[in-house]
Design a protein around this motif. Structure first.
Motif, mmCIF file in Angstrom:
data_model
loop_
_atom_site.group_PDB
_atom_site.id
_atom_site.type_symbol
_atom_site.label_atom_id
_atom_site.label_comp_id
_atom_site.label_asym_id
_atom_site.label_seq_id
_atom_site.Cartn_x
_atom_site.Cartn_y
_atom_site.Cartn_z
ATOM 1 N N PHE A 182 0.832 -1.196 0.000
ATOM 2 C CA PHE A 182 0.000 0.000 0.000
ATOM 3 C C PHE A 182 0.874 1.256 0.000
ATOM 4 O O PHE A 182 0.621 2.219 -0.724
ATOM 5 N N PHE A 183 1.965 1.243 0.774
ATOM 6 C CA PHE A 183 2.858 2.396 0.833
ATOM 7 C C PHE A 183 3.723 2.519 -0.420
ATOM 8 O O PHE A 183 4.304 3.578 -0.653
ATOM 9 N N THR A 184 3.854 1.471 -1.212
ATOM 10 C CA THR A 184 4.683 1.535 -2.414
ATOM 11 C C THR A 184 3.878 1.848 -3.669
ATOM 12 O O THR A 184 4.456 2.020 -4.733
ATOM 13 N N GLY A 185 2.549 1.880 -3.556
ATOM 14 C CA GLY A 185 1.716 2.129 -4.725
ATOM 15 C C GLY A 185 1.439 0.892 -5.546
ATOM 16 O O GLY A 185 1.046 0.997 -6.714
ATOM 17 N N PHE A 186 1.612 -0.313 -4.964
ATOM 18 C CA PHE A 186 1.346 -1.560 -5.681
ATOM 19 C C PHE A 186 0.071 -2.233 -5.187
ATOM 20 O O PHE A 186 -0.028 -3.455 -5.131
ATOM 21 N N GLY A 187 -0.921 -1.433 -4.830
ATOM 22 C CA GLY A 187 -2.172 -1.998 -4.333
ATOM 23 C C GLY A 187 -2.145 -2.095 -2.829
ATOM 24 O O GLY A 187 -1.629 -1.216 -2.138
ATOM 25 N N GLY A 188 -2.685 -3.197 -2.307
ATOM 26 C CA GLY A 188 -2.762 -3.351 -0.871
ATOM 27 C C GLY A 188 -3.745 -2.384 -0.256
ATOM 28 O O GLY A 188 -4.592 -1.787 -0.936
ATOM 29 N N SER A 189 -3.673 -2.202 1.066
ATOM 30 C CA SER A 189 -4.552 -1.268 1.748
ATOM 31 C C SER A 189 -3.963 -0.936 3.113
ATOM 32 O O SER A 189 -2.995 -1.552 3.551
ATOM 33 N N GLY A 190 -4.569 0.028 3.779
ATOM 34 C CA GLY A 190 -4.157 0.387 5.119
ATOM 35 C C GLY A 190 -4.814 -0.470 6.175
ATOM 36 O O GLY A 190 -4.686 -0.185 7.359
ATOM 37 N N LEU A 191 -5.513 -1.510 5.752
ATOM 38 C CA LEU A 191 -6.171 -2.406 6.695
ATOM 39 C C LEU A 191 -5.199 -3.460 7.192
ATOM 40 O O LEU A 191 -4.452 -4.041 6.403
ATOM 41 N N VAL A 192 -5.211 -3.720 8.488
ATOM 42 C CA VAL A 192 -4.370 -4.758 9.064
ATOM 43 C C VAL A 192 -5.189 -5.548 10.073
ATOM 44 O O VAL A 192 -6.217 -5.077 10.566
ATOM 45 N N ILE A 193 -4.727 -6.744 10.381
ATOM 46 C CA ILE A 193 -5.253 -7.512 11.506
ATOM 47 C C ILE A 193 -4.110 -7.674 12.484
ATOM 48 O O ILE A 193 -3.163 -8.428 12.227
ATOM 49 N N THR A 194 -4.144 -6.937 13.584
ATOM 50 C CA THR A 194 -3.087 -7.073 14.576
ATOM 51 C C THR A 194 -3.187 -8.444 15.231
ATOM 52 O O THR A 194 -4.270 -8.981 15.441
ATOM 53 N N GLY A 195 -2.015 -9.016 15.516
ATOM 54 C CA GLY A 195 -1.953 -10.341 16.106
ATOM 55 C C GLY A 195 -1.899 -11.456 15.103
ATOM 56 O O GLY A 195 -1.912 -12.626 15.491
ATOM 57 N N ALA A 196 -1.795 -11.132 13.800
ATOM 58 C CA ALA A 196 -1.854 -12.155 12.761
ATOM 59 C C ALA A 196 -0.742 -11.984 11.735
ATOM 60 O O ALA A 196 -0.169 -10.906 11.577
ATOM 61 N N ILE A 197 -0.465 -13.086 11.035
ATOM 62 C CA ILE A 197 0.477 -13.103 9.916
ATOM 63 C C ILE A 197 -0.317 -12.982 8.624
ATOM 64 O O ILE A 197 -1.287 -13.711 8.419
ATOM 65 N N ALA A 198 0.091 -12.080 7.751
ATOM 66 C CA ALA A 198 -0.596 -11.872 6.479
ATOM 67 C C ALA A 198 0.263 -12.378 5.327
ATOM 68 O O ALA A 198 1.401 -11.939 5.158
ATOM 69 N N HIS A 199 -0.270 -13.333 4.560
ATOM 70 C CA HIS A 199 0.330 -13.685 3.274
ATOM 71 C C HIS A 199 -0.215 -12.660 2.289
ATOM 72 O O HIS A 199 -1.307 -12.813 1.742
ATOM 73 N N ALA A 200 0.561 -11.595 2.078
ATOM 74 C CA ALA A 200 0.023 -10.393 1.448
ATOM 75 C C ALA A 200 0.115 -10.373 -0.068
ATOM 76 O O ALA A 200 -0.366 -9.436 -0.693
ATOM 77 N N GLY A 201 0.753 -11.385 -0.678
ATOM 78 C CA GLY A 201 0.697 -11.432 -2.128
ATOM 79 C C GLY A 201 1.955 -11.911 -2.813
ATOM 80 O O GLY A 201 3.048 -11.901 -2.247
ATOM 81 N N ILE A 202 1.771 -12.361 -4.051
ATOM 82 C CA ILE A 202 2.861 -12.687 -4.975
ATOM 83 C C ILE A 202 2.932 -11.510 -5.927
ATOM 84 O O ILE A 202 2.043 -11.310 -6.763
ATOM 85 N N LEU A 203 3.967 -10.707 -5.784
ATOM 86 C CA LEU A 203 4.020 -9.411 -6.457
ATOM 87 C C LEU A 203 5.134 -9.354 -7.492
ATOM 88 O O LEU A 203 6.107 -10.114 -7.423
ATOM 89 N N PRO A 204 5.024 -8.426 -8.452
ATOM 90 C CA PRO A 204 6.058 -8.306 -9.489
ATOM 91 C C PRO A 204 7.383 -7.826 -8.919
ATOM 92 O O PRO A 204 7.448 -7.218 -7.841
ATOM 93 N N ALA A 205 8.448 -8.077 -9.671
ATOM 94 C CA ALA A 205 9.793 -7.692 -9.232
ATOM 95 C C ALA A 205 9.890 -6.206 -8.926
ATOM 96 O O ALA A 205 10.659 -5.792 -8.047
ATOM 97 N N ALA A 206 9.103 -5.387 -9.619
ATOM 98 C CA ALA A 206 9.174 -3.939 -9.414
ATOM 99 C C ALA A 206 8.811 -3.541 -7.986
ATOM 100 O O ALA A 206 9.332 -2.546 -7.464
ATOM 101 N N PHE A 207 7.921 -4.283 -7.341
ATOM 102 C CA PHE A 207 7.588 -3.996 -5.950
ATOM 103 C C PHE A 207 8.824 -4.115 -5.063
ATOM 104 O O PHE A 207 9.076 -3.271 -4.190
ATOM 105 N N PHE A 208 9.626 -5.155 -5.293
ATOM 106 C CA PHE A 208 10.810 -5.391 -4.471
ATOM 107 C C PHE A 208 11.894 -4.344 -4.746
ATOM 108 O O PHE A 208 12.612 -3.933 -3.834
ATOM 109 N N GLU A 209 11.977 -3.892 -5.994
ATOM 110 C CA GLU A 209 12.899 -2.808 -6.316
ATOM 111 C C GLU A 209 12.500 -1.532 -5.568
ATOM 112 O O GLU A 209 13.349 -0.795 -5.072
ATOM 113 N N THR A 210 11.202 -1.278 -5.489
ATOM 114 C CA THR A 210 10.710 -0.067 -4.840
ATOM 115 C C THR A 210 10.916 -0.110 -3.336
ATOM 116 O O THR A 210 11.384 0.860 -2.727
ATOM 117 N N ALA A 211 10.593 -1.245 -2.713
ATOM 118 C CA ALA A 211 10.653 -1.342 -1.261
ATOM 119 C C ALA A 211 12.060 -1.624 -0.741
ATOM 120 O O ALA A 211 12.426 -1.150 0.338
#
Length: 337
Positions: A182-211
């Protein structure tokens, strides 16, 4: 940069998730506050301030730390902060970055049993899966990657020493999740579940370059982002984990082929092995082992060879040896730690 929130969409998502019996909240420590324009504006202003702080000379010339500075500037006053980024690399690219690195005095981070901030999960550490970003460009189906995520959670849950720990499946979301993306502009959201592990996605290489910075798109297989509450309420010398997010890089030849698929041979990588490694981080396991290259062949070796090495070598779905020892030292007495 994309606008950070869509109020109408978030309100609908909150209602949908509450029907499932789980409170999905904004990145605010109090779910009851909901979503309002002042919160949204504060996030936008603080994120911009983080960018300016980086430009103002507070950067340590580490793109991962720079990114963490920006995110944490945006999260000021919201009850959580990004503390730790653990990168599983191709060859020697893997590493761990702390937001506040105190050298040998650096505290680590762990889950707190019966933490009142964790949605009433008690002694459980549950997980959820982004159902909108499954499947790989290399041909693995959405069902295959989903199954690998569930298998990985069950594999850690089945380790005999951690009988007091429950790792239940919450639900798979039909909306895009992931605070970091969400902070990188690759979708996602500001929603979270505290206390949990999120499998948040299989994302393109560009996301990893950005983050994670230049080269991360080709050097990173997966990454786990650990957020804390910035406290130590149980007084164990470790920061209190609030949530973890796991991302997998779609820019590789992912296959469902354990044990017999070597990256050095045909560039194929066992998807479940990498997810299992990242889940280990989500469950407070660190990288360990020393990497070295064979003087003749140049092949990468590890001492000891383990699932939680910082780089991938071969499909490995067994939790044993040093992996099990590290896990048991942390979870063997849970929840009485």
């Amino acid at each position: 940069m994309k606008k950070l929130f869509n109020l109408l969409t978030l309100s609908l998502l909150l209602v949908a998730c509450q029907e499932d019996g789980v409170t999905v909240q904004s990145n605010d420590s109090q779910a009851s506050k909901g979503f309002d324009q002042s919160f949204i504006k504060k996030i936008e202003v603080n994120f911009d301030a983080g960018i300016q702080a980086k430009r103002g000379g507070k950067s340590n010339n580490d793109p991962v730390l720079d990114f963490m500075i920006q995110i944490n500037a945006a999260l000021v006053g919201q009850g959580i902060k990004l503390e730790k980024v653990e990168i599983l690399g191709v060859d020697e690219a893997g590493r761990t970055v702390f937001f506040d690195d105190k050298g040998s005095k650096q505290i680590d981070f762990d889950w707190v049993p019966n933490d009142p901030r964790n949605n009433g999960f008690g002694a459980a550490v549950p997980y959820w899966i982004d159902n909108t970003q499954l499947g790989t460009s290399s041909g693995m189906s959405e069902q295959a990657t989903f199954d690998a995520m569930v298998n990985s959670m069950n594999n850690w849950d089945a380790v005999a020493c951690s009988g007091g720990l429950d790792i239940p499946f919450l639900f798979s979301s039909d909306f895009d999740i992931g605070l970091v993306q969400f902070f990188t502009g690759f979708g996602g959201s500001g929603l979270v579940i505290t206390g949990a592990i999120a499998h948040a996605g299989i994302l393109p290489a560009a996301f990893f370059e950005t983050a994670l910075g230049p080269g991360a798109g080709t050097g990173t297989l997966g990454v786990t982002f650990t957020f804390s509450y910035g406290t130590d309420i149980d007084g164990n010398g470790k920061g209190d984990t609030a949530l973890s997010e796991i991302y997998i890089n779609d820019g590789f030849n992912w296959q469902d082929a354990p044990n017999d698929v070597l990256f050095d041979v045909d560039n194929a990588i066992d998807f479940e092995t990498v997810v299992l490694h990242e889940v280990g981080h989500g469950l407070s396991q660190d990288h360990f082992g020393t990497a070295f290259r064979d003087g003749g062949s140049g092949a990468l070796h590890f001492s000891p060879a383990a699932l939680m090495n910082a780089a991938y070598s071969v499909g490995r779905r067994d939790i044993s040896g040093t992996d099990e020892a590290g896990y048991c030292s942390n979870w063997g007495v849970w929840p009485n730690n």
